[in-house]
Each structure stands twice: as structure tokens, then as C-alpha cells.
Design an enzyme around this catalytic site. Structure first.
Site, short mmCIF file in Angstrom:
data_model
loop_
_atom_site.label_atom_id
_atom_site.label_comp_id
_atom_site.label_asym_id
_atom_site.label_seq_id
_atom_site.Cartn_x
_atom_site.Cartn_y
_atom_site.Cartn_z
N GLN A 196 0.82 -1.20 0.00
CA GLN A 196 0.00 0.00 0.00
C GLN A 196 0.86 1.26 0.00
O GLN A 196 0.61 2.21 -0.75
CB GLN A 196 -0.86 -0.03 1.26
CG GLN A 196 -2.20 0.57 1.07
CD GLN A 196 -3.07 0.35 2.30
OE1 GLN A 196 -2.59 -0.04 3.37
NE2 GLN A 196 -4.34 0.62 2.16
N HIS A 381 -7.15 -5.52 -1.57
CA HIS A 381 -7.77 -5.39 -0.25
C HIS A 381 -8.07 -6.69 0.47
O HIS A 381 -8.19 -6.68 1.69
CB HIS A 381 -9.01 -4.49 -0.36
CG HIS A 381 -8.64 -3.09 -0.71
ND1 HIS A 381 -8.27 -2.74 -2.00
CD2 HIS A 381 -8.49 -1.97 0.04
CE1 HIS A 381 -7.94 -1.47 -2.02
NE2 HIS A 381 -8.06 -0.97 -0.81
N GLY A 519 0.06 -8.55 -14.05
CA GLY A 519 0.67 -7.65 -13.07
C GLY A 519 2.19 -7.57 -13.19
O GLY A 519 2.76 -6.48 -13.13
N SER A 523 4.80 -4.29 -13.36
CA SER A 523 5.67 -4.12 -12.22
C SER A 523 7.14 -4.04 -12.64
O SER A 523 7.86 -3.09 -12.30
CB SER A 523 5.43 -5.28 -11.25
OG SER A 523 6.43 -5.33 -10.30
#
Ligand SMILES: *[C@@H]1O[C@H](CO)[C@@H](O)[C@H](O)[C@H]1NC(C)=O
Ligand SMILES: *[C@@H]1O[C@H](CO)[C@@H](O)[C@H](O)[C@H]1NC(C)=O
Ligand SMILES: *[C@@H]1O[C@H](CO)[C@@H](O)[C@H](O)[C@H]1NC(C)=O
Ligand SMILES: *[C@@H]1O[C@H](CO)[C@@H](O)[C@H](O)[C@H]1NC(C)=O
Length: 599
Positions: A196, A381, A519, A523
Site C-alpha cells: 500500500q 484489499h 501484473g 511491475s
């Protein structure tokens, strides 16, 4: 379940045969006819052309492989296959780790992944075709796939219902946690808060300009979350002495200054007095003690590095010390992300390596633009637990959120230890979002509709995976599959984020194949595309000499923590092996204050 199905009889009916109006007037690009990254261009009113240039395919729809592509196709292992190899046979990888093959494989991982990201960037949410505006206006998040044309018969092109299922119902049905599913890879809260903290330097959806726009104009690892995303903010955070950032001392330890000492805009509820509001680069980090804990660690690290630099370069002025320390921290961040964070997340036995030189012999563009799709997929989340356990106490969301004293009450060591020992939730393949956070997931779905994201299966194809042919194949679970079918009608109409979360997880893994395959390219391109990784920058002098370069090349999560606290706690991105953790009970509090869709 019945109530859910009965809520949509009309939608279901309409979805069965979606061919409204005159079929000849349908924009042919709504069928997504071009395969293998071919570009669909509308010609006349009902015609289209697929531009197959350099795709390795030809034909009307770029579906016929050229000779060499046919051979490559036949030989290319599936993502499932190499994931299997990389996550098993530890004895084999223990040998590889210590040979040149490690470098070769690492180079292969980097190039295969990063090459899937167009560079320079192509589309954005307003421009579904190449344009100068999309290239030059960096206020936009970029897009890998252009938006679904606005004149398509259905929101997902031509497939699926005329009106997509209510986003709240999708979230409540497929995402809402009933029981806590711990991550089988042993991921902990130290990882969750790192994710986060780290990602909020480049995921900053603009409140003013709207979805599709970002306030983080650096588009990558610029450490705007430590130094502010603009020069004015940076200056307010700086001490202007020895390159350092402003700080305060509490209980004999260094913490970020208050907003009275560093007058930057921070988001806090009204009842938090200015004397309790800590000021850091990212305006939302007051939200969670875990974020402020990382902000504190990086602040201490910055000032520590400044001290080291000043010793070696007593003649340097404040500005040069500051700027050089910033580059060192950027390098440390990338090192930690690749060798600790991605290493843990991947579950690979191949030991990953941060070494920009691996790419010096191949074509690679040192630039990056953050994509809407990357932002969407990074809503992890489900990692968040139902309550937070620190020492012997348990805190619910109401007690944890905007708790500005918790960090200083316990100190950094105690929080690191607690977060390192508490398990995070599994992200994919299970309904695992705490009810306090569900509205964030709903926001993600709403955003993807506003921005007209293409279907999940189109993204599967874009990232070299086979599109799923059924909901059953996607979820591996009959009940969920039937429910999804009921709502979406067609696997080719499934939305991007729901697809990523409901996809069956790989064996003993945190999420499914698509999250990894989509992803990882974003990244790795973002990490290695940083200018410090370019041949002109990647040398000791950039980092103030051999000492600074060494700091970058030996950085680790462990050192980030232990060189900046008095007593080194247990610190890792996974829970200790012997932790006999029980899943915790759900608490029923609501997260009242929500500041950003990304959080
Ligand atoms: C190309 O795609 C369109 C739309 O999906 C399809 O109707 C057509 O049959 C395809 N043509 C060829 C030659 O494959
Ligand atoms: C970028 O595009 C938006 C939307 O058109 C516009 O408001 C903004 O001024 C543009 N930014 C720049 C720097 O031109
Ligand atoms: C090889 O790397 C993996 C992943 O980092 C690690 O688990 C393993 O212990 C390493 N083996 C050796 C011999 O270093
Ligand atoms: C904040 O955390 C502290 C523990 O550090 C706790 O005593 C306090 O009750 C919490 N505040 C709120 C408002 O729950």
C-alpha cells in the site's frame, strides 16, 4: 442466492440476444476482431481493418501465424508450466541460484515480461488510437487496451447484458468475506502495508480531473510518497540542512514532523488536532498506522543516508546531499521490491536479482507510464485482516483507522514485529474482502465502467494467455461459475477486476494466473524502466560514490528496519514458519472515512 437472481430478470432477458438496432450499423471493432495485438481501425461505416504489423500474424483478423511464429507457438511453454517449474524442485534451484544461469533466467524474466508493455505508451482513456495528446499529456494514466468504443451495442462490446450487473451486488456476492482465508504463501501485514505504501507513490487518481487522470506525474518509483509529488510540497518537508527532511523527536526516537512544522496538506478527520497530524510526502498516509510506520522508516533512512554522504562529502551543499540521498533511496526501494517483495510474492525458487546491467545488452526503453489497468489490478484489499493484533491487544477498524497515536505509543519496532507476525488474507479465488473495505472494490468496478475497460478475456489474450471458454474453467467451482454466468451471460463479457479476483488461485498461491501474468509486466517495466537503471545513471558516482552504490546494492527490508531502530525485531514479508495462527472473527464496524478509491 435467489434474491440476487431475481433482481435481474430484465437484464438477463436482454442479454440473451444482444443485437439492438440495425446490425449493419454496429461498429465492427466492437467485436474485437483483431487477434494477437493487431490494431482494429474502422473503415467506412461498417468495415474494419486489422493492422497486423510486427505481430507475427497475418490475415483479416491477424489470426494466421507466419512460419516462425508457428514454430514459436508450438514451443512456447504455458504460464502454468513455467510457474510449476519455478515453484517446485528446490534442490534444482539451489544449484541454479549460484550459477550464471540465474542471470540468464533473470534477464529472460525481465525482457519477456517488460516487452509486453508498450514503450513509449500508446492509448489513454480519452484516446483509443495513437495520438500526440495521449503521448504528451502525462496527467493521464495510460491504457494497454483502448476503451470499448462508445457506440458498441453492449458495455462490453457485443457480448453480455445491455446493463452490467449492479456493482454492489457483484462485490457483495463474489468479494465479501464470510470467513477469513489466510494466504497460503504466508504473506503478512508487513507485506500488505508495504504494498500500500509503495504503490501510493504512483497510484494517485486525480480528484479534480477525474478517473483516468493521475496527480503522480513521475509515473513510477520517484518516491513522491516520501518527498511529495511536487516541488512546493518537497520544500515544505525539507529541513534545508545537510540534505535532511524535517523530523521531530518523541520518546527519544525520530518521527515525521507535524503539519505545524511542515505545513503540507494532509488528510485527517476534523477531530485530529494539527499537533497530532504527521506530515509526510503522501497526503493519505495518516489513514493507517502501518503506512505511517513505513513513512517513518523511510524518513529515518533518508536522514541516515544524508549523514553518511556528508561524512564522505563535507563540501557538498544541502541540495546535492538531498538529491543524492533521494537517488540512493530510489535504488534501495527497487532492490527491496525485487529481491524481497516480488521474490516473496512470486513463490519462485529462482532467486530474483536486481541488476540493471542484465538489460544493457538488449533493447530496453528507460521510461514508464502508469496504466489504468495496473491501478485496477493492484486493489489487493483481501490482504487486510478483520482486526489488527499488536502485542496482546486486538484492534478493530474503528480503533485502527486514523489512529495517530498508535505508532508513537508502540514505537516502530513493536509495529514491525506485530505486522510481520500477523497473516494477511489470500487475494484471489476466494471471497475475502473485509466488509469495511468492500466499498473500495465497488469503486474499482464503477471506475472500470466509466473508463470502459475491455473484457477480462481480451486482457488474457493481450498478455499471451488463452481466453477462458467458460466460467467453470475460470473459477474451477461450479456454484460460483453458475452465479457469474447468471449475471454476465457470457464469459467474454466478464469484467477485468472481477475476473482477476474470482479466477481460481494457483496451487498454494495467493492469486491466480492472470494477476501474475498481467501484473508482473507492469511491475517489472516500472522498476527497471527507472532512469537510475539506465547505463548513463547506473554507476557509483550517481549515488555519491562507492559507499552510496553499496547501500543500493545491499539494501533489504531487514536492513531498512534494523538500521533505523534500536532493537531489531522479527521482520519479513511472511509470517514465521512456526506461527500457529488461527483465523480471526469478523468484526462489524464500518469504515466511515474513505479518502481515495485506491486505499
Ligand atoms: C474476423 O473476425 C470477425 C469478427 O469476430 C468474424 O466475423 C470473421 O469471420 C473473422 N474473419 C476471419 C477471416 O477469420
Ligand atoms: C491534459 O488533458 C486534460 C484533459 O483534456 C486537460 O484538462 C489538461 O490541461 C491537459 N494537461 C496538459 C498539461 O496539457
Ligand atoms: C535459491 O533461491 C531461493 C529463492 O530466493 C531460496 O529459497 C533458496 O534457499 C536459494 N538457494 C540457495 C542455495 O541460495
Ligand atoms: C489508538 O491506539 C491506542 C493504542 O496505541 C489505543 O489505546 C487507542 O484507544 C486507539 N484510539 C482509538 C480512537 O481507538
Amino acid at each position: 442466492m435467489c434474491w440476487l437472481l431475481h433482481a435481474f430478470p430484465l437484464v438477463m432477458l436482454l442479454s440473451l440476444n444482444a443485437s439492438p438496432g440495425d446490425a449493419s450499423s454496429v461498429n465492427p471493432c466492437c467485436y474485437f476482431p483483431c487477434q494477437h495485438k493487431g490494431i482494429c481501425v474502422r473503415v467506412g461505416t461498417a468495415g474494419y481493418e486489422c493492422d497486423c504489423t510486427r505481430t507475427g500474424y497475418y490475415g483479416t483478423n491477424c489470426s494466421v501465424p507466419e512460419f516462425w511464429m508457428r514454430i514459436r507457438e508450438a514451443m512456447r511453454p504455458s504460464p502454468t508450466f513455467y510457474h510449476f517449474i519455478l515453484t517446485r524442485f528446490k534442490w534444482f534451484w539451489d544449484i541454479i541460484n549460484n550459477t550464471f544461469i540465474r542471470d540468464t533466467l533473470m534477464r529472460l524474466v525481465l525482457t519477456l515480461r517488460a516487452n509486453l508493455i508498450p514503450s513509449p505508451p500508446t492509448y489513454n482513456s480519452d484516446y483509443g488510437y495513437i495520438s500526440w495528446e495521449a503521448y504528451a499529456n502525462v496527467s493521464y494514466f495510460t491504457r494497454i487496451l483502448p476503451p470499448v468504443p462508445t457506440d458498441c451495442p453492449t458495455p462490453m462490446g457485443t457480448k453480455g447484458p445491455l446493463q452490467l450487473p449492479d456493482s454492489r451486488l457483484v462485490a457483495e456476492h463474489f468479494f465479501l468475506r464470510r470467513t477469513f482465508h489466510p494466504d497460503p504463501q504466508g504473506t503478512n501485514l508487513m507485506f500488505a502495508f508495504f504494498a500500500q505504501h509503495f504503490t501510493h507513490q504512483f497510484f494517485k487518481t486525480s480528484g479534480k480531473m477525474g478517473h483516468g487522470f493521475t496527480r503522480a506525474l513521475g509515473h513510477g518509483v520517484d518516491l513522491g510518497h516520501i518527498y511529495g509529488d511536487n516541488l512546493e510540497r518537497q520544500h515544505k518537508l525539507r529541513l534545508f540542512r545537510d540534505g535532511k527532511l524535517k523530523y521531530q523527536i518523541l520518546n527519544g526516537e525520530i518521527y515525521p514532523p507535524t503539519v505545524m512544522e511542515a505545513p503540507v496538506h494532509m488528510i485527517y478527520p476534523k477531530h485530529v488536532l494539527p499537533g497530532d497530524q504527521l506530515a509526510v510526502g503522501q497526503e493519505v498516509f495518516g489513514l493507517l498506522p502501518g503506512l505511517m510506520m513505513y513513512a517513518t522508516l523511510w524518513l529515518r533512512e533518508h536522514n541516515r543516508v544524508c549523514d553518511l554522504l556528508k561524512q564522505e562529502h563535507p563540501t557538498w551543499d544541502d541540495e546535492q546531499l538531498f538529491q543524492t540521498a533521494r537517488l540512493i533511496l530510489i535504488g534501495e526501494t527497487i532492490k527491496i521490491v525485487i529481491e524481497d517483495y516480488v521474490q516473496h510474492l512470486s513463490g519462485y525458487y529462482l532467486q530474483l536479482k536486481f541488476d540493471p546491467e542484465l538489460l544493457f545488452g538488449v533493447q530496453f526503453q528507460y521510461r514508464n507510464r502508469i496504466a489504468v489497468e495496473f491501478n485496477q489490478l493492484y486493489h489487493w484489499h483481501p490482504l487486510m485482516p478483520d482486526s489488527f493484533r499488536i502485542r496482546d491487544k486486538e484492534y478493530n477498524y474503528d480503533q485502527f483507522i486514523y489512529n495517530t497515536t498508535m505508532l508513537t505509543d508502540y514505537g516502530v519496532e513493536a509495529l514491525v514485529e506485530a505486522f510481520s507476525k500477523q497473516r494477511a488474507g489470500q487475494i484471489g479465488g476466494v471471497a475475502n474482502i473485509n466488509e469495511n473495505l468492500l466499498k473500495v472494490a465497488i469503486g474499482v468496478i464503477e471506475e472500470s465502467r466509466l473508463l470502459r475497460l475491455q473484457p477480462f478475456n481480451e486482457y488474457r489474450k493481450r498478455f499471451n494467455m488463452k481466453p477462458y471458454t467458460s466460467f467453470q474453467e475460470l473459477t474451477g467451482d461450479e456454484k460460483t461459475a453458475a452465479e457469474l454466468e447468471e449475471l454476465y451471460g457470457d464469459i467474454d463479457a466478464l469484467e477485468f477486476y472481477p475476473g482477476l479476483l474470482v479466477e481460481k488461485a494457483q496451487p498454494n498461491s495467493i492469486f491466480g494466473e492472470s494477476m501474475v501474468e498481467i501484473g508482473a509486466p507492469f511491475s517489472l517495466k516500472g522498476l527497471l524502466g527507472n532512469p537510475i537503471c539506465s547505463p548513463e545513471y547506473w554507476k557509483p558516482s550517481t549515488f555519491g560514490g562507492a559507499t552510496g552504490f553499496e547501500l543500493v546494492n545491499t539494501a533489504s527490508l531487514q536492513k531498512l528496519v534494523c538500521l533505523n531502530v534500536k532493537k531489531c525485531p522479527y521482520v519479513a514479508f511472511r509470517v514465521p514458519d512456526d506461527s500457529g495462527e488461527e483465523p480471526m472473527e469478523a468484526t462489524s464496524v464500518s469504515w466511515k472515512k474513505e479518502q481515495s478509491t485506491e486505499l
